[in-house]
Every structure is written in structure tokens, then in C-alpha cells.
Design a protein around this motif. Structure first.
Motif, mmCIF file in Angstrom:
data_model
loop_
_atom_site.group_PDB
_atom_site.id
_atom_site.type_symbol
_atom_site.label_atom_id
_atom_site.label_comp_id
_atom_site.label_asym_id
_atom_site.label_seq_id
_atom_site.Cartn_x
_atom_site.Cartn_y
_atom_site.Cartn_z
ATOM 1 N N ILE A 1 0.855 -1.197 0.000
ATOM 2 C CA ILE A 1 0.000 0.000 0.000
ATOM 3 C C ILE A 1 0.887 1.242 0.000
ATOM 4 O O ILE A 1 0.659 2.195 -0.751
ATOM 5 N N GLN A 2 1.931 1.209 0.829
ATOM 6 C CA GLN A 2 2.865 2.340 0.901
ATOM 7 C C GLN A 2 3.498 2.606 -0.469
ATOM 8 O O GLN A 2 3.592 3.742 -0.907
ATOM 9 N N ALA A 3 3.906 1.512 -1.109
ATOM 10 C CA ALA A 3 4.583 1.667 -2.399
ATOM 11 C C ALA A 3 3.660 2.319 -3.423
ATOM 12 O O ALA A 3 4.055 3.245 -4.139
ATOM 13 N N VAL A 4 2.428 1.846 -3.469
ATOM 14 C CA VAL A 4 1.465 2.408 -4.428
ATOM 15 C C VAL A 4 1.149 3.860 -4.081
ATOM 16 O O VAL A 4 1.088 4.727 -4.958
ATOM 17 N N ALA A 5 0.989 4.118 -2.773
ATOM 18 C CA ALA A 5 0.657 5.478 -2.340
ATOM 19 C C ALA A 5 1.771 6.451 -2.707
ATOM 20 O O ALA A 5 1.519 7.607 -3.030
ATOM 21 N N ARG A 6 3.005 5.959 -2.674
ATOM 22 C CA ARG A 6 4.124 6.825 -3.009
ATOM 23 C C ARG A 6 4.056 7.226 -4.482
ATOM 24 O O ARG A 6 4.205 8.393 -4.834
#
Lengths: 366, 304
Positions: free
Chosen positions: A114-119
Motif C-alpha cells: 500500500i505504501q509503495a502504491v501510495a508513493r
């Protein structure tokens, strides 16, 4: 990444058939835009690829596997919906990660992805917010994130930009384009907005009445429309069409009231044709010039960079885009000069392109 | 349209105030009566100034009618009905709205028809079934001659019996299945956009997963509203508990209030009866106050 093969796909509801035998090959990594007026079956086609709509006939294969009978989750597609369809009771992070949760991905890995996509989507500061607290553009990005996180073989977009205001739409358009370059996943994008279609597409599919009218690059479709429908649907203002009859040394237009000296178009004399000309290919000249058509100015629209001049040609509406510094007033008479090279011919009966005229053909002397 | 004139304001407030007085007056009289002693409560007219025996009367009512266990019974019944109703309604509405299967319309109408057949109308057959849950099956066996056949073949007389009289299930189950809750949920489910269902399908959620993860959280306010209404409704049930609880151990508070009401020939202890009424009124009041915020939201606005 995956290729999509669509073979003679049809869709019928109880009373009517909405998709008539569509054939389409989408290469791996392509960004394909399906363009058409509302009700042309483009969304239905997309939903059949997604598995949300049953396929009445023919078959759809993703990466060589026929998916007709597979559930949406087994097809490896992710979809971005027109109204985003975010789960209102979940936070942004939960919305993005829901598919992973359903798939049973452990919480730690989920958070990381999720963090990766949000970035990538610049959603990091709002992961804990609910969709109701986001702006339209942000919701759009969450919907994109929800599709991205599954690392799908195919991205499907169902008019995802139509709910945004004009400025945001342009911005999201380029973001989608950039995202595609980065992920390089096969994408199918449905829209009725031709500017969106032209700017996004590697390949453009124009649909009308449940049939594919033309497939090609945006440039090809603009320059060589395969039918009268495509010619008038793509391009703004729309291409001018004048009905005419082929004569020995030209074209008799508008029931014989006007004549255009056109070199032999290679069509039988007496053939009924529709002659098309893009508004930007028409030149304004002094009325009465050699080979020009005289017309009365109806309306002038100022665009800043140029202007659109709507003229009346014996009752037929005709538009001209000009950047020249001419300012014809409404009611004035102007001359329209049309070069044979810019003319498109379509059959009056079928609307199909008549591709017999070659611009390089030697022009016979008058 | 909002009108703002002093006269209109005054009139609307007056109407509101009159309504309030009308609604609250009987309650106030009950509370005053509950605070008198035996002599004062029987004065004609009864004094509208509160007496000093409120707590004594409450205590007497509590012990005379043995209200402790009865309130617990009532609570179990009302909570059971409310919970059962919320679950059954959500499931039936989910089935009707989200699935296409043969006989769907027929089932919808079956549920609809129960609106016209409240418990009071079908109380005799319902009682018969609760007295022996298996009696319909026994009847089927008897009518088709299977009982006779089985008896001839095996020598065993088939006689099925499973009674629910004097039990919590007997109190709760017949009150659970009614149409109102199903319709409330159905209306709500119809407002949930199709795209949400499709998004969940694309995310790989199956039907049950979608129901639990998406639909139920979205219908929280509906649940609160339905639960509250059903709690009150079940709490106030009189006829059904009266019929099936012959044993004191399962009697509910509302039916046991009858014990406090003076009999012919007995002392006219209306102050005790009123005190008992106040006690029995209290739990539903607490539930309404606690659930009010959710309750109103569930009935009017759908959260977008």
C-alpha cells in the motif's frame, strides 16, 4: 502484461443486440482507447473483458487463455470505474489494500505494498482519510491505486475522467499516460471524449452501433477515416460533409447548385458520394476567386489562437477553422478554397471510404 | 422554505409545547401516583403534588412482582428478537436484491404477505407449532400414511414431539420472521451503487465476503434503527408471552405487571401498580436514548 484477443464477440439482452461481432487484437503493453458515442456498446465490451457482463457469443482470450467462463477475479484484470466506486466506510489505505486482504496477503506485506502504491500516486499523506474527505482528483487516484496494487495483467478504465473538471481531467490524463509508460501494462480505456482518446491512445478503436468502425493509431484515424461516421466523429469541429455526384471534370455538389473542379477521382461518372473536408483544411479567399465556393458567414467563434467561422453554403452548414487575421463579419460573403488533396470521399449509400483518389495523380490541365 | 416571523415562531412553539404536554402528561400522572401512599392515591381527585413514598412503592412493586428475573426475561426476549430480526432481515434482503434465481419474485411476495398476517391473526396455528415444532412433519407423515407404513414394517409408532412452550426460543423465534425489516434493508440495498458491487467483484470478493465487508458496515445505521424498533416492539409484547409462558420462570415483565394491578376485592394498590409500570418502562427508554442518534440517521438519510 498480457495480450487480449477478442473474436466475434456479441452481446444481446432479452430484446436487443448491443454488440455485433467485434474482432479486436490488443498487443501486450498497448494502450488501447475505445471511442464512441454513448450507447455504442463500448462500455459493454469493456465489461465483458472484465467479466462483469456475460458474453453472449464469440470468445475473449487473455494471454491465450479463453476467459469466457472465468470469474472477474480469475482474469487478472483491474478496473477503474467512472464514479470511482470507492468503499465509503474504508480508509484510503483499506480501499487500496482490500483486494490483497481478500486474497489473504499477510498484513505486513499488505502495508508495504500500500505504501509503495501510495508513493507513486502521491497519496501518502491521506492514507487514513475516508473517501468522503477527498477531492475528486484524489478519489480518482485512490481508484487507480486500487487497480495498481494487484499488479494486474490488464488495466480497464471505464470513462474514469468524465466526473472531473476540465483542468483536472487534462492533468489526470497525462498522469495516466505516465503511469502506463512506467508500468507498461496492457490497458483498455473507454471514453466518449475524442480529445482524451487521441491524446492517450497507442491505438484507437472507434465504435458505433455495436460495431467496430476503425482501428488504428490516432494519426491514421484522423488522416484516413475509414467511414463517414469516423470522419465526422473524430475531430473538432467535425469534418464538413457535402453530398455530391461525380462528373467528368469535377463534382456537382448540393443537388447541382455548386460545382467543384476536381481532378478525376477514379470513380464512375454519376456515382453518388459524400465529400468530406476538415474545417482546418479549408482556406478563406476573396469571394469569386478561381475555383472557390462562395458562402455567407453565419457566425464567428473566437478561440484566441484562431477562430471558427460557420458559413452557410446554400443551406448546408459548413465550418472553417482559420488562424489568419481575417475578420469576416456575420452576413459577409467569403470564398472557400478546397484543395483536392484534402478531400475525403465516402459512399453515399454505405458511408464507407472510397479510396481511389491519389493525391499524387497528375492533375489534368483544364 | 423557512419562514422567520415572530408570530409564526410563537405559534409553532405553542403547538410544539401543547404536543409535548399532551405526550408527557400521562407519564407525569403515573410518576405522581407512584409517589403516593394507599390513602392518597385513592383520594378523588388525586392530589397532583408528589407524595413522599416513591422509593417505598418502587421497592414494594419490585419484590411483589419479583421484577428482577422478569426484567431479565424481557431483556433476553427483546434483545433476542431484535438481534434475530436484524440478521434475518439483512440476509433475506441480500438474497432478494443481489441474486437472480427462479422463484425469487414468489419468495418476495411470500415475505410481503406476512405483512398482512401479523402474529395475532395466526396465533392459534403458531401456538400449535410452538407447542410441538415437529407437528407439521408428523401431520405430513400421518396424512400420507407413512406412519402406518412405518408401524407395519418396523413396529415402531412414529410420534415426534419437540415443544418450545416455556422457553426463550419459544418466546423469540415466532416474533423474528416478519417483513418490515426485510423491506427496510431492501430499500437500503437498492440505493447501494452497482459499481460498488462490481468493484468488490473485481477485487475478488465473493458474495458472502461482499455482504460482510461492504454491505453490513454500510448498513450500520439501518441495523441500529431496526434493532431499536424491534427491541421496543418485542419488549411491549403482551399476548404472545402471556400465551406460551405458563411457568413463572419465563414470564416477562410486561405480562407480570398484571400481578400488581388490584383485583376485585383486593386493596386498591394503584400506587404500587404505577411504580411497577415506571420500572418496566425504564429499559426501553434507556435503549431509545442510547440509540437515538443512530436511529434517526438510519431512518432518514442514507450515508453517501
Amino acid at each position: 502484461m498480457a495480450s487480449i484477443t477478442i473474436r466475434d464477440v456479441t452481446k444481446s439482452y432479452a430484446k436487443s443486440q448491443v454488440v455485433h461481432g467485434v474482432d479486436l487484437d490488443i498487443a501486450s503493453g498497448d494502450f488501447v482507447v475505445i471511442l464512441g458515442p454513448s450507447g455504442c456498446g463500448k462500455s459493454t465490451l469493456l465489461r465483458m473483458i472484465a467479466g462483469l457482463e456475460e458474453i453472449s457469443g464469440g470468445e475473449i482470450a487473455i494471454d491465450g487463455t479463453v476467459v469466457n467462463r472465468l470469474e472477474p477475479r480469475e482474469r487478472g484484470c483491474a478496473m477503474v470505474f467512472q464514479n470511482y466506486a470507492l468503499y465509503p466506510h474504508m480508509s484510503v489505505a483499506q480501499n487500496i489494500g482490500y483486494s490483497l486482504k481478500v486474497a489473504g496477503v499477510p498484513a505486513a506485506e499488505r502495508t508495504q505494498r500500500i505504501q509503495a502504491v501510495a508513493r507513486i500516486l502521491e497519496l501518502e499523506p491521506m492514507l487514513d482519510r475516508k473517501p468522503a474527505a477527498l477531492s475528486g482528483g484524489q478519489r480518482q487516484r485512490v481508484a487507480m491505486g486500487r487497480a495498481m496494487i494487484r499488479e494486474p495483467k490488464v488495466f480497464l478504465f471505464d470513462e474514469p475522467l468524465s466526473n472531473l473538471d476540465a483542468k483536472l481531467r487534462v492533468q489526470m490524463r497525462s498522469e495516466i499516460r505516465k503511469l502506463h509508460r512506467r508500468l507498461n501494462a496492457t490497458s483498455v480505456f473507454v471514453t466518449h471524449d475524442q480529445v482524451e482518446a487521441m491524446t492517450l491512445a497507442d491505438r484507437l478503436v472507434v465504435m458505433n452501433g455495436g460495431r467496430v468502425e476503425q482501428v488504428g493509431t490516432p494519426g491514421e484515424i484522423y488522416k484516413r477515416p475509414a467511414s463517414r461516421f469516423v470522419a465526422t466523429f473524430v475531430g473538432a469541429p467535425a469534418m464538413n460533409i457535402l453530398e455530391g455526384v461525380v462528373e467528368l471534370d469535377g463534382l456537382s455538389l448540393l443537388g447541382g447548385s455548386r460545382r467543384l473542379p476536381v481532378p478525376r477521382v477514379g470513380l464512375p461518372v454519376g456515382a453518388k458520394v459524400a465529400m468530406g473536408i476538415r474545417p482546418e483544411a479549408v482556406r478563406l479567399v476573396a469571394p469569386g476567386s478561381q475555383g472557390a465556393l462562395n458562402a455567407t458567414v453565419d457566425l464567428v467563434e473566437e478561440l484566441g489562437a484562431g477562430r471558427v467561422i460557420y458559413v452557410d453554403l446554400d443551406g448546408a452548414a459548413f465550418s472553417v477553422v482559420t488562424s489568419e487575421t481575417v475578420h469576416p463579419a456575420a452576413g459577409a460573403t467569403v470564398g472557400l478554397k478546397i484543395s483536392p488533396d484534402d478531400m475525403h470521399f465516402f459512399s453515399s449509400e454505405t458511408g464507407a471510404r472510397l479510396d481511389v483518389f491519389k493525391a499524387s495523380m497528375p492533375v489534368p490541365a483544364h | 422554505m423557512v419562514e422567520r416571523t415572530p408570530i409564526l415562531n410563537f405559534i409553532t412553539h405553542l403547538v410544539l409545547f401543547l404536543g409535548f404536554v399532551l405526550a408527557v402528561a400521562p407519564f407525569v400522572i403515573v410518576a405522581i401516583a407512584a409517589s403516593h401512599n394507599l390513602k392518597d392515591v385513592n383520594d378523588v381527585p388525586m392530589s397532583l403534588l408528589p407524595g413522599g413514598d416513591f422509593w417505598v412503592n418502587i421497592k414494594t412493586a419490585w419484590t411483589t412482582a419479583n421484577l428482577g428475573p422478569k426484567l431479565l426475561n424481557s431483556f433476553i426476549m427483546a434483545a433476542g428478537v431484535a438481534a434475530g430480526k436484524v440478521v434475518i432481515s439483512a440476509l433475506t434482503a441480500f438474497s432478494i436484491v443481489y441474486f437472480r434465481y427462479p422463484g425469487r419474485t414468489f419468495i418476495f411476495w411470500l415475505i410481503f404477505v406476512t405483512l398482512m398476517l401479523p402474529l395475532e391473526v395466526r396465533i392459534v396455528p403458531t401456538y400449535a407449532v410452538v407447542a410441538n415444532v415437529l407437528s407439521p412433519y408428523q401431520t405430513i407423515l400421518d396424512v400420507t400414511g407413512l406412519t402406518w407404513l412405518i408401524e407395519k414394517v418396523s413396529g415402531v409408532q412414529v410420534s415426534m414431539s419437540f415443544g418450545l412452550l416455556n422457553s426463550y426460543s419459544g418466546l423469540i423465534l415466532p416474533l423474528i420472521a416478519t417483513a418490515t425489516g426485510t423491506f427496510l434493508y431492501r430499500q437500503f440495498f437498492l440505493t447501494v451503487p452497482d459499481e460498488l458491487t462490481e468493484a468488490a467483484r473485481m477485487d475478488g470478493a465473493g458474495a458472502l465476503r461482499f455482504f460482510i465487508d461492504i454491505l453490513l458496515p454500510l448498513s450500520r445505521t439501518n441495523m441500529a434503527a431496526l434493532g431499536t424498533i424491534m427491541f421496543l416492539w418485542a419488549w411491549n409484547q403482551y399476548l404472545w408471552p402471556l400465551l406460551i409462558t405458563t411457568d413463572q420462570s419465563h414470564a416477562t415483565a410486561v405480562t407480570e405487571l398484571k400481578q400488581l394491578i388490584p383485583n376485585v376485592g383486593g386493596a386498591p394498590e394503584w400506587h404500587i401498580a404505577m411504580a411497577g409500570t415506571l420500572i418496566v418502562m425504564l429499559p426501553p427508554l434507556i435503549v431509545v436514548v442510547a440509540m437515538q442518534r443512530w436511529f434517526v440517521r438510519g431512518l432518514i438519510a442514507t450515508e453517501k
